[in-house]
Design a protein around this motif. Structure first.
Motif, short mmCIF file in Angstrom:
data_model
loop_
_atom_site.label_atom_id
_atom_site.label_comp_id
_atom_site.label_asym_id
_atom_site.label_seq_id
_atom_site.Cartn_x
_atom_site.Cartn_y
_atom_site.Cartn_z
N ALA A 1 0.82 -1.21 0.00
CA ALA A 1 0.00 0.00 0.00
C ALA A 1 0.85 1.26 0.00
O ALA A 1 0.57 2.22 -0.73
CB ALA A 1 -0.93 -0.01 1.21
N GLN A 2 1.90 1.28 0.80
CA GLN A 2 2.76 2.46 0.86
C GLN A 2 3.55 2.64 -0.43
O GLN A 2 3.82 3.77 -0.85
CB GLN A 2 3.68 2.37 2.07
CG GLN A 2 2.92 2.52 3.39
CD GLN A 2 3.77 2.21 4.61
OE1 GLN A 2 4.87 1.67 4.50
NE2 GLN A 2 3.27 2.55 5.79
N ALA A 3 3.89 1.53 -1.08
CA ALA A 3 4.64 1.60 -2.34
C ALA A 3 3.84 2.25 -3.45
O ALA A 3 4.40 2.93 -4.33
CB ALA A 3 5.09 0.20 -2.76
N VAL A 4 2.52 2.06 -3.42
CA VAL A 4 1.67 2.61 -4.50
C VAL A 4 0.85 3.82 -4.02
O VAL A 4 0.04 4.35 -4.78
CB VAL A 4 0.73 1.53 -5.08
CG1 VAL A 4 1.53 0.41 -5.68
CG2 VAL A 4 -0.24 1.00 -4.02
N GLY A 5 1.08 4.25 -2.78
CA GLY A 5 0.35 5.41 -2.27
C GLY A 5 -1.12 5.16 -2.02
O GLY A 5 -1.94 6.07 -2.17
N GLN A 6 -1.47 3.94 -1.65
CA GLN A 6 -2.87 3.59 -1.38
C GLN A 6 -3.18 3.91 0.07
O GLN A 6 -2.96 3.10 0.97
CB GLN A 6 -3.09 2.09 -1.67
CG GLN A 6 -4.18 1.81 -2.67
CD GLN A 6 -5.58 1.86 -2.02
OE1 GLN A 6 -5.77 2.47 -0.97
NE2 GLN A 6 -6.53 1.23 -2.65
N ARG A 7 -3.71 5.10 0.30
CA ARG A 7 -3.88 5.59 1.67
C ARG A 7 -4.89 4.75 2.46
O ARG A 7 -4.66 4.44 3.63
CB ARG A 7 -4.33 7.06 1.65
CG ARG A 7 -4.37 7.69 3.03
CD ARG A 7 -4.86 9.12 2.97
NE ARG A 7 -4.94 9.71 4.29
CZ ARG A 7 -5.60 10.83 4.55
NH1 ARG A 7 -6.23 11.47 3.58
NH2 ARG A 7 -5.65 11.31 5.78
N PHE A 8 -6.02 4.41 1.82
CA PHE A 8 -7.04 3.67 2.54
C PHE A 8 -6.52 2.31 2.98
O PHE A 8 -6.72 1.89 4.12
CB PHE A 8 -8.28 3.50 1.67
CG PHE A 8 -9.43 2.85 2.38
CD1 PHE A 8 -10.21 3.58 3.27
CD2 PHE A 8 -9.74 1.50 2.20
CE1 PHE A 8 -11.27 2.99 3.95
CE2 PHE A 8 -10.79 0.91 2.87
CZ PHE A 8 -11.55 1.66 3.74
N ALA A 9 -5.83 1.60 2.08
CA ALA A 9 -5.27 0.29 2.43
C ALA A 9 -4.22 0.43 3.52
O ALA A 9 -4.09 -0.44 4.39
CB ALA A 9 -4.69 -0.39 1.20
N THR A 10 -3.46 1.52 3.49
CA THR A 10 -2.45 1.76 4.53
C THR A 10 -3.12 1.91 5.89
O THR A 10 -2.69 1.28 6.88
CB THR A 10 -1.65 3.03 4.20
OG1 THR A 10 -0.97 2.85 2.96
CG2 THR A 10 -0.62 3.31 5.29
N ILE A 11 -4.17 2.72 5.94
CA ILE A 11 -4.87 2.93 7.20
C ILE A 11 -5.51 1.64 7.68
O ILE A 11 -5.42 1.27 8.86
CB ILE A 11 -5.93 4.03 7.05
CG1 ILE A 11 -5.26 5.39 6.90
CG2 ILE A 11 -6.87 4.06 8.26
CD1 ILE A 11 -6.20 6.54 6.67
N MET A 12 -6.15 0.90 6.77
CA MET A 12 -6.82 -0.34 7.17
C MET A 12 -5.82 -1.40 7.62
O MET A 12 -6.09 -2.16 8.55
CB MET A 12 -7.67 -0.86 6.01
CG MET A 12 -8.90 0.00 5.70
SD MET A 12 -9.95 0.29 7.14
CE MET A 12 -10.51 -1.38 7.50
N GLY A 13 -4.68 -1.47 6.96
CA GLY A 13 -3.65 -2.42 7.38
C GLY A 13 -3.17 -2.13 8.80
O GLY A 13 -3.03 -3.03 9.62
N ARG A 14 -2.93 -0.85 9.07
CA ARG A 14 -2.49 -0.47 10.43
C ARG A 14 -3.60 -0.71 11.45
O ARG A 14 -3.35 -1.17 12.57
CB ARG A 14 -2.08 0.99 10.43
CG ARG A 14 -0.75 1.25 9.71
CD ARG A 14 -0.58 2.71 9.34
NE ARG A 14 -0.70 3.60 10.48
CZ ARG A 14 -0.95 4.91 10.37
NH1 ARG A 14 -1.10 5.45 9.18
NH2 ARG A 14 -1.05 5.65 11.45
#
Length: 233
Positions: free
Chosen positions: A166-179
């Motif tokens: 997610a961080q590699a592609v700038g996917q903010r929603f997936a980043t937040i959900m992963g955390r």
């Protein structure tokens, strides 16, 4: 601003342009708790919708609206129809979208293993298509499905993979959900000292306008507070 622009253009829009605007507004309404309006918007968008693309996306939007107002039968019907239409069109990109709502429908019925299976199928299709943004989103969905399937011990490793992609592609929603799912898993596994992290996640979701997702994060935050004995907060 974009929503206001769509609203302004909607009265004069016709045909495919109007249906696209209706679907866009329905998605915004779903994210912001205006579910009754989303039902009206998706109902109109599905009238004379072009087969496959318009129909599948319209049904996906309608699934969420039905789910949020508590009409689970209508939600399941929309999800099943979306998956059927995508399959008949032999469109794996549309099948990914349909599988996401099929998975959620299964989760709502308590079929968490079925939910996980649908998300993994969607992930395999996203990888096959090279849709890295969708890969990130599906990894995040799998984290959440693992939590619901009582597999909290598997979530931290899955969350790390989610965050990497997610961080590699700038996917903010997936980043937040992963955390967020990693925090939830750690709480389920008995960890403490997570109040600040969970509060930050909740505030970030609110700031992004993801109010539905924020509700789940609020529960995580409250659990973290209770774990520390901070009942008054």
């Amino acid at each position: 601003a974009l929503v206001l622009d769509i609203e302004a253009r909607l009265p004069k829009a016709e045909g495919a342009e109007r249906r696209a605007a209706l679907r866009a507004l329905a998605m915004w309404c779903n994210l912001h708790g205006q579910w009754s309006r989303s039902l009206d918007l998706t109902a109109e968008a599905l009238v004379n919708a072009e087969p496959r693309d318009e129909e599948v996306i319209g049904l996906v939007r309608r699934f969420w609206a039905c789910l949020y107002v508590g009409d689970h039968n209508a939600a399941s019907a929309a999800a099943d129809r979306a998956l059927r239409e995508a399959g008949q069109a032999d469109r794996p990109d549309l099948t990914i979208e349909a599988l996401r709502v099929v998975a959620q429908g299964r989760a709502e019925r308590g079929d968490f293993d079925g939910c996980l299976e649908a998300h993994k199928h969607a992930l395999s299709l996203a990888r096959r298509l090279g849709r890295v943004d969708r890969v990130a989103a599906q990894l995040a969905e799998i984290c959440n499905a693992m939590l619901m399937a009582d597999r909290a011990e598997d979530v931290p490793a899955q969350a790390r993979e989610t965050l990497r992609v997610a961080q590699a592609v700038g996917q903010r929603f997936a980043t937040i959900m992963g955390r967020a799912t990693e925090l939830s898993a750690r709480l389920q596994l008995g960890d403490s000292g997570l109040v600040d992290d969970s509060r930050a996640m909740y505030q970030e979701a609110i700031a992004a306008g993801w109010y539905v997702a924020a509700e789940g994060m609020r529960y995580t935050m409250c659990t973290a507070l209770l774990r520390e004995g901070l009942v008054d907060e």
